[in-house]
Design an enzyme around this catalytic site. Structure first.
Site, PDB file in Angstrom:
ATOM      1  N   ARG A  54       0.843  -1.194   0.000  1.00  9.21           N
ATOM      2  CA  ARG A  54       0.000   0.000   0.000  1.00  9.21           C
ATOM      3  C   ARG A  54       0.877   1.243   0.000  1.00  9.21           C
ATOM      4  O   ARG A  54       0.579   2.233  -0.667  1.00  9.21           O
ATOM      5  CB  ARG A  54      -0.941   0.016   1.217  1.00  9.21           C
ATOM      6  CG  ARG A  54      -1.667   1.362   1.377  1.00  9.21           C
ATOM      7  CD  ARG A  54      -2.747   1.332   2.436  1.00  9.21           C
ATOM      8  NE  ARG A  54      -2.375   0.674   3.660  1.00  9.21           N
ATOM      9  CZ  ARG A  54      -1.568   1.182   4.602  1.00  9.21           C
ATOM     10  NH1 ARG A  54      -1.041   2.387   4.445  1.00  9.21           N
ATOM     11  NH2 ARG A  54      -1.293   0.503   5.686  1.00  9.21           N
ATOM     12  N   TYR A 107     -16.721  16.048 -16.376  1.00 10.85           N
ATOM     13  CA  TYR A 107     -17.133  14.651 -16.242  1.00 10.85           C
ATOM     14  C   TYR A 107     -18.165  14.514 -15.126  1.00 10.85           C
ATOM     15  O   TYR A 107     -18.008  15.088 -14.043  1.00 10.85           O
ATOM     16  CB  TYR A 107     -15.900  13.796 -15.963  1.00 10.85           C
ATOM     17  CG  TYR A 107     -16.208  12.390 -15.527  1.00 10.85           C
ATOM     18  CD1 TYR A 107     -17.067  11.576 -16.269  1.00 10.85           C
ATOM     19  CD2 TYR A 107     -15.650  11.859 -14.375  1.00 10.85           C
ATOM     20  CE1 TYR A 107     -17.359  10.286 -15.869  1.00 10.85           C
ATOM     21  CE2 TYR A 107     -15.925  10.570 -13.966  1.00 10.85           C
ATOM     22  CZ  TYR A 107     -16.790   9.792 -14.709  1.00 10.85           C
ATOM     23  OH  TYR A 107     -17.083   8.513 -14.305  1.00 10.85           O
ATOM     24  N   ASP A 179      -7.500  18.637 -15.232  1.00 11.18           N
ATOM     25  CA  ASP A 179      -7.759  17.264 -15.673  1.00 11.18           C
ATOM     26  C   ASP A 179      -7.291  17.171 -17.125  1.00 11.18           C
ATOM     27  O   ASP A 179      -7.889  17.760 -18.029  1.00 11.18           O
ATOM     28  CB  ASP A 179      -9.252  16.953 -15.546  1.00 11.18           C
ATOM     29  CG  ASP A 179      -9.570  15.497 -15.858  1.00 11.18           C
ATOM     30  OD1 ASP A 179      -8.838  14.885 -16.664  1.00 11.18           O
ATOM     31  OD2 ASP A 179     -10.568  14.971 -15.326  1.00 11.18           O
ATOM     32  N   LYS A 204      -8.249   5.756 -19.485  1.00 11.61           N
ATOM     33  CA  LYS A 204      -8.531   6.229 -20.831  1.00 11.61           C
ATOM     34  C   LYS A 204      -7.300   6.109 -21.734  1.00 11.61           C
ATOM     35  O   LYS A 204      -6.797   5.020 -21.935  1.00 11.61           O
ATOM     36  CB  LYS A 204      -9.064   7.660 -20.750  1.00 11.61           C
ATOM     37  CG  LYS A 204     -10.155   7.873 -19.680  1.00 11.61           C
ATOM     38  CD  LYS A 204     -11.344   6.955 -19.815  1.00 11.61           C
ATOM     39  CE  LYS A 204     -12.546   7.371 -18.983  1.00 11.61           C
ATOM     40  NZ  LYS A 204     -12.374   7.332 -17.526  1.00 11.61           N
TER      41      LYS A 204
END
Length: 385
Positions: A54, A107, A179, A204
Site C-alpha cells: 500500500r 465529467y 484534468d 482512458k
C-alpha cells in the site's frame, strides 16, 4: 523525476522513463511485483524503501516515475481510479469551509464527487465557464483554495487557456488543478503552463486498451508531492501492481496512438460538419470552434474526442448511438477501438438538473485508431446517410 530524463524527447521518455532493466535478470520490462509485503534487513532496514505494497510497490513506482516524466512534473502518484485520485487530492488541499471553482462542463463523476460527497463535509463550490478567464475571476471568493479545469472538457470539448487561468488562481492564492485526461501529456502539458496539479483517469488514453482502471496525480511541487503521497498511503486507494504494469505498457505507445486518434478525429469532425442531419460539431480542431486558437497554442494536436448534436432531439441522438456498428456503444473513452455514447443518459446522467446538464441531442465519440474510412461509413449509416 530523474534529471537525466529532462532533455529527452517525449517519445523516448514514454518508453524509457521508469523502465529501468531488472537488476536480477536484465528484463527490459519492469516485472509485476505481485506482492503485499517485503523482507526487512533487520527492524526498520528496508530494501529499496519497500515494506508494504500500500505504501509502495516497485511496479507502481516505475509507473509513477514514468507519469512524472511525461507530464514534466517532480512527483507522480498512481491510484485505483481517476476518482480515487481526485478524492485524495481534494482531501489533501481542502478543509471544511474552503471553496472550489468547478467548470460548467465536466465529467459527471467529478461533479458527483463535489456535489454529493465533498459538499457533505463543508466544502463549498460554484460553477464558472472556465473558457472565459473573466468568469473564473468573478467566481473566486476569499475562501477559494482550488480552481478545477478540464481542457478539452467532457463532453462539450470546451477549451480553457491554462496559462491565463493559472495566473488568476495564483493571484488569488488558489491552486490550479487541470484534468488532462482528454489531451494526455503528449498533446498538452499543464504544469509547464502554470498548473499546480494534473489529474488523469489512466483508464482512458494512458492505458489505451480498455483493459484497466486507474488514476493519477502529478505535481511539479515537491512539498505538495509529499503531502499527496502521505494521503495516498493513509487513504489507501492505490493502483495495484498488475494495473500499474498495464498502464506502463500503454504509455509506451501513447505518442503513436494519439497521432492516429487525432488524425482520425479530424476527418470525422470534418465529415460531420458537412452532414445534413448534424446541427453542430464540437471539436477544437475545427477553425470555427471558439477555443480553436487557444487549443492550437497550448496543444500539439486536437485529440480523439468529438461530440456533435443532431436534428430531431434526444430520441434521434439515442437512435444514432443504437445504429452504430463499428463504433461500440459504451461508456469510457481513449481505447484503440471507437466508442459512441449518449452523455445525457450515460456518463453525465448525474448532472441532470444542474448547471452542468448536457443537451439531450448530444452524441459523444471516442474516435479510435481503426481505418478512418470504415469509421466514416459507419457514422454515415448511423445518421441515415
Amino acid at each position: 523525476m530523474s534529471d537525466r530524463h529532462i532533455s529527452q524527447h517525449f517519445e523516448t521518455l514514454a518508453i524509457h522513463a521508469g523502465n529501468t532493466a531488472d537488476p536480477l535478470t536484465g528484463a527490459v520490462v519492469p516485472p509485476i511485483y505481485q506482492v503485499s509485503t517485503y523482507k526487512q534487513d533487520g527492524v526498520g532496514g528496508l530494501r529499496g524503501g519497500y515494506e508494504y505494497s500500500r505504501s509502495a510497490n516497485p511496479t507502481r513506482t516505475a509507473l509513477e516515475e514514468n507519469l512524472a516524466a511525461l507530464e514534466g512534473g517532480r512527483r507522480g502518484l498512481a491510484f485505483a481510479s481517476g476518482l480515487a485520485a481526485e478524492d485524495c487530492l481534494l482531501r489533501t488541499l481542502l478543509s471544511p469551509g474552503d471553496h472550489v471553482v468547478i467548470p460548467n462542463d465536466a465529467y459527471g463523476g467529478t461533479f458527483r464527487l463535489f456535489a454529493k460527497v465533498v459538499a457533505r463535509w463543508g466544502v463549498e463550490w460554484s460553477v464558472a465557464d472556465t473558457s472565459d478567464p473573466a468568469a473564473v475571476r468573478a467566481a473566486l471568493t476569499p475562501k477559494t483554495k482550488v480552481v478545477w479545469v478540464e481542457t478539452p472538457s467532457n463532453p462539450l470539448l470546451g477549451i480553457t487557456d491554462i496559462a491565463a487561468v493559472a495566473q488568476i488562481a495564483r493571484d488569488a492564492g488558489a491552486r490550479l488543478v487541470v484534468d488532462n485526461t482528454f489531451a494526455t501529456p503528449y498533446l498538452q502539458q499543464p504544469i509547464a503552463l502554470g498548473a499546480d496539479v494534473v489529474v488523469h483517469s489512466l483508464t482512458k488514453y494512458m492505458g489505451g486498451h480498455s483493459d484497466v482502471v486507474g488514476g493519477a496525480l502529478i505535481t511539479g511541487d515537491p512539498e505538495l508531492g509529499e503531502e499527496l503521497a502521505y494521503h495516498q498511503n493513509a487513504m489507501g486507494a492505490v493502483a495495484g501492481p498488475f494495473d500499474s504494469w498495464l498502464v506502463l505498457r500503454g504509455t509506451k505507445t501513447l505518442p503513436v496512438r494519439m497521432d492516429r486518434h487525432s488524425e482520425n478525429a479530424t476527418k470525422v469532425a470534418d465529415m460531420l460538419s458537412r452532414h445534413a442531419r448534424v446541427t453542430s460539431v464540437l471539436y477544437p480542431g475545427l477553425p470555427e470552434h471558439p477555443g480553436h486558437e487557444v487549443a492550437a497554442k497550448q496543444m500539439r494536436s486536437f485529440g480523439g474526442m468529438v461530440s456533435f448534436r443532431v436534428e430531431g432531439g434526444e430520441e434521434a441522438a439515442v437512435e444514432v448511438c443504437n445504429r452504430a456498428e463499428v463504433f461500440t456503444l459504451g461508456e469510457s473513452l481513449g481505447g484503440v477501438e471507437s466508442l459512441i455514447e449518449h452523455p445525457g443518459r450515460m456518463t453525465h446522467a448525474s448532472v441532470v438538473g444542474s448547471a452542468l446538464e448536457v443537451p439531450g441531442d448530444l452524441v459523444r465519440l471516442s474516435v479510435g485508431i481503426e481505418n478512418v474510412d470504415d469509421l466514416l461509413e459507419d457514422l454515415q449509416q448511423a445518421l441515415g446517410r
